[in-house]
Design a protein around this motif. Structure first.
Motif, PDB file in Angstrom:
ATOM      1  N   CYS A  66      25.706 -17.751   3.379  1.00  0.00           N
ATOM      2  CA  CYS A  66      26.226 -16.496   2.851  1.00  0.00           C
ATOM      3  C   CYS A  66      27.712 -16.227   3.050  1.00  0.00           C
ATOM      4  N   PRO A  67      28.423 -16.762   4.082  1.00  0.00           N
ATOM      5  CA  PRO A  67      29.785 -16.284   4.342  1.00  0.00           C
ATOM      6  C   PRO A  67      30.725 -16.238   3.148  1.00  0.00           C
ATOM      7  N   PRO A  68      30.908 -17.325   2.381  1.00  0.00           N
ATOM      8  CA  PRO A  68      31.877 -17.229   1.281  1.00  0.00           C
ATOM      9  C   PRO A  68      31.447 -16.268   0.178  1.00  0.00           C
ATOM     10  N   LEU A  69      30.156 -15.957   0.109  1.00  0.00           N
ATOM     11  CA  LEU A  69      29.658 -15.054  -0.931  1.00  0.00           C
ATOM     12  C   LEU A  69      29.778 -13.595  -0.538  1.00  0.00           C
ATOM     13  N   LEU A  70      30.005 -13.327   0.755  1.00  0.00           N
ATOM     14  CA  LEU A  70      30.112 -11.943   1.225  1.00  0.00           C
ATOM     15  C   LEU A  70      31.534 -11.439   1.002  1.00  0.00           C
ATOM     16  N   ARG A  71      31.842 -11.189  -0.265  1.00  0.00           N
ATOM     17  CA  ARG A  71      33.147 -10.647  -0.623  1.00  0.00           C
ATOM     18  C   ARG A  71      33.111  -9.122  -0.523  1.00  0.00           C
ATOM     19  N   PRO A  72      34.265  -8.459  -0.533  1.00  0.00           N
ATOM     20  CA  PRO A  72      34.298  -7.000  -0.389  1.00  0.00           C
ATOM     21  C   PRO A  72      33.371  -6.302  -1.379  1.00  0.00           C
ATOM     22  N   GLY A  73      32.649  -5.325  -0.878  1.00  0.00           N
ATOM     23  CA  GLY A  73      31.738  -4.555  -1.714  1.00  0.00           C
ATOM     24  C   GLY A  73      30.320  -5.070  -1.753  1.00  0.00           C
ATOM     25  N   ARG A  74      30.095  -6.263  -1.212  1.00  0.00           N
ATOM     26  CA  ARG A  74      28.759  -6.842  -1.247  1.00  0.00           C
ATOM     27  C   ARG A  74      28.024  -6.618   0.078  1.00  0.00           C
ATOM     28  N   LEU A  75      26.728  -6.332  -0.023  1.00  0.00           N
ATOM     29  CA  LEU A  75      25.878  -6.155   1.152  1.00  0.00           C
ATOM     30  C   LEU A  75      24.729  -7.153   1.084  1.00  0.00           C
ATOM     31  N   LEU A  76      24.541  -7.892   2.158  1.00  0.00           N
ATOM     32  CA  LEU A  76      23.418  -8.825   2.249  1.00  0.00           C
ATOM     33  C   LEU A  76      22.623  -8.482   3.491  1.00  0.00           C
ATOM     34  N   ARG A  77      21.354  -8.117   3.294  1.00  0.00           N
ATOM     35  CA  ARG A  77      20.491  -7.725   4.402  1.00  0.00           C
ATOM     36  C   ARG A  77      19.299  -8.676   4.477  1.00  0.00           C
ATOM     37  N   VAL A  78      18.668  -8.726   5.642  1.00  0.00           N
ATOM     38  CA  VAL A  78      17.508  -9.585   5.858  1.00  0.00           C
ATOM     39  C   VAL A  78      16.387  -8.741   6.455  1.00  0.00           C
ATOM     40  N   LEU A  79      15.187  -8.909   5.906  1.00  0.00           N
ATOM     41  CA  LEU A  79      14.010  -8.212   6.420  1.00  0.00           C
ATOM     42  C   LEU A  79      12.947  -9.236   6.790  1.00  0.00           C
ATOM     43  N   PHE A  80      12.463  -9.156   8.025  1.00  0.00           N
ATOM     44  CA  PHE A  80      11.320  -9.963   8.447  1.00  0.00           C
ATOM     45  C   PHE A  80      10.089  -9.061   8.474  1.00  0.00           C
ATOM     46  N   LEU A  81       9.052  -9.470   7.742  1.00  0.00           N
ATOM     47  CA  LEU A  81       7.820  -8.705   7.727  1.00  0.00           C
ATOM     48  C   LEU A  81       7.018  -8.964   9.000  1.00  0.00           C
ATOM     49  N   PRO A  82       6.098  -8.048   9.338  1.00  0.00           N
ATOM     50  CA  PRO A  82       5.231  -8.299  10.496  1.00  0.00           C
ATOM     51  C   PRO A  82       4.503  -9.630  10.332  1.00  0.00           C
ATOM     52  N   GLU A  83       4.355 -10.359  11.424  1.00  0.00           N
ATOM     53  CA  GLU A  83       3.730 -11.682  11.356  1.00  0.00           C
ATOM     54  C   GLU A  83       2.321 -11.560  10.783  1.00  0.00           C
ATOM     55  N   GLY A  84       1.992 -12.473   9.878  1.00  0.00           N
ATOM     56  CA  GLY A  84       0.690 -12.452   9.230  1.00  0.00           C
ATOM     57  C   GLY A  84       0.665 -11.663   7.932  1.00  0.00           C
ATOM     58  N   GLU A  85       1.780 -11.010   7.609  1.00  0.00           N
ATOM     59  CA  GLU A  85       1.862 -10.215   6.383  1.00  0.00           C
ATOM     60  C   GLU A  85       2.852 -10.845   5.416  1.00  0.00           C
ATOM     61  N   ASP A  86       2.610 -10.610   4.119  1.00  0.00           N
ATOM     62  CA  ASP A  86       3.601 -10.916   3.101  1.00  0.00           C
ATOM     63  C   ASP A  86       3.653  -9.702   2.173  1.00  0.00           C
ATOM     64  N   PRO A  87       4.635  -9.599   1.282  1.00  0.00           N
ATOM     65  CA  PRO A  87       4.729  -8.404   0.437  1.00  0.00           C
ATOM     66  C   PRO A  87       3.462  -8.128  -0.363  1.00  0.00           C
ATOM     67  N   ASP A  88       2.807  -9.175  -0.847  1.00  0.00           N
ATOM     68  CA  ASP A  88       1.574  -9.017  -1.619  1.00  0.00           C
ATOM     69  C   ASP A  88       0.490  -8.338  -0.789  1.00  0.00           C
ATOM     70  N   SER A  89       0.214  -8.875   0.399  1.00  0.00           N
ATOM     71  CA  SER A  89      -0.843  -8.302   1.234  1.00  0.00           C
ATOM     72  C   SER A  89      -0.456  -6.916   1.725  1.00  0.00           C
ATOM     73  N   LEU A  90       0.822  -6.709   1.989  1.00  0.00           N
ATOM     74  CA  LEU A  90       1.272  -5.441   2.550  1.00  0.00           C
ATOM     75  C   LEU A  90       1.084  -4.294   1.559  1.00  0.00           C
ATOM     76  N   VAL A  91       1.550  -4.478   0.322  1.00  0.00           N
ATOM     77  CA  VAL A  91       1.458  -3.366  -0.627  1.00  0.00           C
ATOM     78  C   VAL A  91       0.024  -3.155  -1.114  1.00  0.00           C
ATOM     79  N   ARG A  92      -0.781  -4.226  -1.163  1.00  0.00           N
ATOM     80  CA  ARG A  92      -2.156  -4.055  -1.616  1.00  0.00           C
ATOM     81  C   ARG A  92      -3.033  -3.396  -0.550  1.00  0.00           C
ATOM     82  N   GLN A  93      -2.755  -3.687   0.709  1.00  0.00           N
ATOM     83  CA  GLN A  93      -3.601  -3.165   1.779  1.00  0.00           C
ATOM     84  C   GLN A  93      -3.076  -1.864   2.387  1.00  0.00           C
ATOM     85  N   GLN A  94      -1.718  -1.705   2.404  1.00  0.00           N
ATOM     86  CA  GLN A  94      -1.164  -0.531   3.079  1.00  0.00           C
ATOM     87  C   GLN A  94      -0.347   0.371   2.172  1.00  0.00           C
TER      88      GLN A  94
END
Length: 575
Positions: free
Chosen positions: A318-346
């Motif tokens: 990411c470093p050379p791509l992080l030019r002014p005005g850009r935001l790069l964030r990272v999210l780790f889901l709870p272990e054992g979950e993925d977005p599919d299971s999370l939104v369908r179950q919770q």
């Protein structure tokens, strides 16, 4: 002169970052949404040369030079069109076809796409006759609307596409080139995706580029993507981008998840700004495509070991791509979950709440880096600092680089940290540590074991550390204290002596000691908490004044309400 099709030229230009290309030759400065410099094509003293990152064009308001990446290389490097095209193709990782017959290439791409579309239609029709495949989609919560919208289907065992669309040698060769059919060494034709449910993979313009299949009977690989073809380049494609564009514009962000089903489930839940990489680890080209879609990019990974490894690979790019005005964030889901299971179950709100906690990519990378070293050992600490410095030096945003340098108290390699001098020479050093927070820091260095420190609002200290040198120093002392097995002023002193500001820490320690330290600490902690809350309340209020209270997250609104209540209670107590 060799000639190439318009499709090939456009493909190369789509994979070229004009800002990056020009900035390596002409120093650009960002003003507003565009980049500016003195024009390289005529003499001038005031910058009139503008480069648009969004439109990928440049224009000089003085001499009126303008164009795209090819035009710039031709004019700046004095290259021929073919030389410039070959240079861009090499940088973009594109292999130019050996044929220079533009008409032959032009005719082949539409024919390949048409063959791919006809194959998808066969798979979609086959789904209506396959109870097992229908049951699979239902078990994953995929609605009939999503089946139609995302072009889902089923490739039955056998040779249905071959029978319907590959009756002649020319048709079979076309299906082979499109990646639908395969051919064994003994000359037998076979269908690549047989026995799998089918995903349609489209480019950002919605054009069908490839297919992916998931096995239903446990055969490996579980997921199978189209091979590299003139239409499908897996390192360039983002699954679902064509359907996510409206949502990205509305949300002002794009979320990258790991799986095709994750994308579909999120879109069904109303989170229609999600996309996924296509059959490969996230690459620099895909990251750049994400940033062209939105200035805020959130990378969402599963919380298991594989997800963390994927995240580490991604943020390292990411470093050379992080030019002014850009935001790069990272999210780790709870272990054992993925977005599919999370939104369908919770539900979708749980996922949205987790997105609020996504962390800056630079923080995540530095934590990965720290975990690879024993920071208690001086030699490994030095290695960590060197690697962190090298990473930060690659950041495309100089302000972001400066903030993290200060946060980590990293100094250039040519300016080593000074060692403590004799006591008489450091009693009155030049120091930015003054006022309330400096007194707080002084007391912490002298009496770190005092119980009153547990009342200090450490989260607010960390929040304002980037803008307050004394808070940054206090934050660093708190971090080091947390790693000490036995906390005392002497141990803390020894640990801080090797810090870049070790001389200043030691100078504070050499002052007179207090006879009633505990009461003094309690009072200063209370004053510091009040000041930190005031600063936080002011910051939240300024955001609300500029963009409206709706710009604050629910957590921030609750935090602001709590600060105001505390302020009113304090005034009432004084009156």
């Amino acid at each position: 002169m060799a000639r190439y099709s318009r499709q090939i030229i456009d493909s190369i230009l789509e994979r070229t970052d004009l800002v990056k290309l020009i900035d390596t030759r002409v120093s650009l400065k960002k003003k507003g949404k565009d980049y500016w410099a003195c024009c390289p094509f005529h003499h001038e003293k005031t910058a009139s040369f503008s480069v648009s990152a969004d439109k990928q064009i440049y224009y000089c308001f003085g001499c009126h030079a303008h164009g795209n990446a090819l035009d710039f290389l031709i004019a700046y490097e004095r290259l021929s069109f073919l030389e410039a095209l070959e240079m861009l193709a090499e940088q973009a990782g594109v292999v130019l076809p050996e044929t220079t017959d533009a008409s032959a290439v032009d005719q082949r791409l539409p024919a390949l796409r048409a063959a791919l579309e006809r194959s998808l239609a066969v798979y979609q029709a086959a789904l209506t006759e396959a109870p097992t495949a229908q049951a699979y989609w239902q078990s994953r919560g995929v609605t009939s609307d999503s089946i139609a919208a995302f072009g889902l289907g089923y490739a039955p065992d056998g040779q249905r596409v071959l029978a319907q669309l590959g009756k002649t040698a020319a048709e079979r060769d076309l299906l082979l080139a499109a990646g639908v059919l395969g051919k064994s060494e003994d000359g037998r034709w076979y269908e690549r995706f047989r026995g799998r449910v089918i995903f349609a993979i489209r480019d950002g313009r919605g054009r069908l580029s490839g297919l992916a299949g998931r096995s239903l009977d446990g055969r490996e690989p579980k997921y199978l993507n189209s091979p590299e073809t003139p239409l499908y380049h897996k390192a360039q494609i983002l699954f679902g981008l064509d359907r996510a564009r409206a949502g990205i514009r509305r949300a002002n962000k794009v979320v990258l998840v790991e799986g095709y089903l994750d994308v579909i489930s999120l879109h069904q839940a109303g989170i229609d700004y999600a996309v996924a990489a296509s059959g490969t680890a996230l690459g620099e080209t895909q990251l750049e495509t994400l940033f062209r879609a939105s200035k805020e990019v959130i990378l969402c990974f599963d919380g298991d070991g594989a997800g963390r490894q994927a995240a580490q690979r991604a943020v390292a790019l990411c470093p050379p791509l992080l030019r002014p005005g850009r935001l790069l964030r990272v999210l780790f889901l709870p272990e054992g979950e993925d977005p599919d299971s999370l939104v369908r179950q919770q539900g979708a709100q749980v996922f949205l709440d987790l997105l609020q906690g996504a962390r800056p990519a630079v923080d995540v990378y530095l934590e990965f880096l720290a975990s690879e070293h024993n920071l208690q050992q001086s030699d490994e600490l030095a290695q960590y600092r060197r690697r962190a410095r090298e990473f930060l030096e690659r950041l495309g945003d100089p302000d972001l680089q400066a903030i993290y340098r200060e946060k980590l108290q990293l100094r250039a390699a040519t300016k080593p940290a000074s060692r403590p001098s004799a006591a008489p020479r450091i009693q009155c050093p030049s120091s930015p540590w003054r006022g309330l927070f400096a007194r707080l820091l002084t007391l912490y260095l002298r009496y770190p074991e005092a119980p009153a420190w547990s009342q200090l609002e450490a989260a607010l200290v960390q929040r304002f550390a980037a803008n307050q040198p004394e808070l940054a120093a206090l934050q660093r002392a708190l971090e080091i204290s947390a790693r000490l097995s036995h906390l005392s002023s002497q141990d803390l002193c020894l640990a801080l002596a090797d810090e870049p500001d070790g001389e200043r820490y030691l100078a504070l320690l050499l002052g007179a000691q207090s006879s009633d330290a505990e009461a003094l600490i309690e009072g200063l902690v209370a004053n510091a908490n009040a000041e930190l809350r005031r600063l936080r309340s002011l910051a939240l209020g300024q955001v609300g004044d500029r963009a409206g209270i709706g710009a604050l997250t629910p957590e921030e609104r609750e935090e602001l309400r709590r600060h105001l209540q505390q302020k009113r209670a304090s005034k009432a107590a004084k009156s």
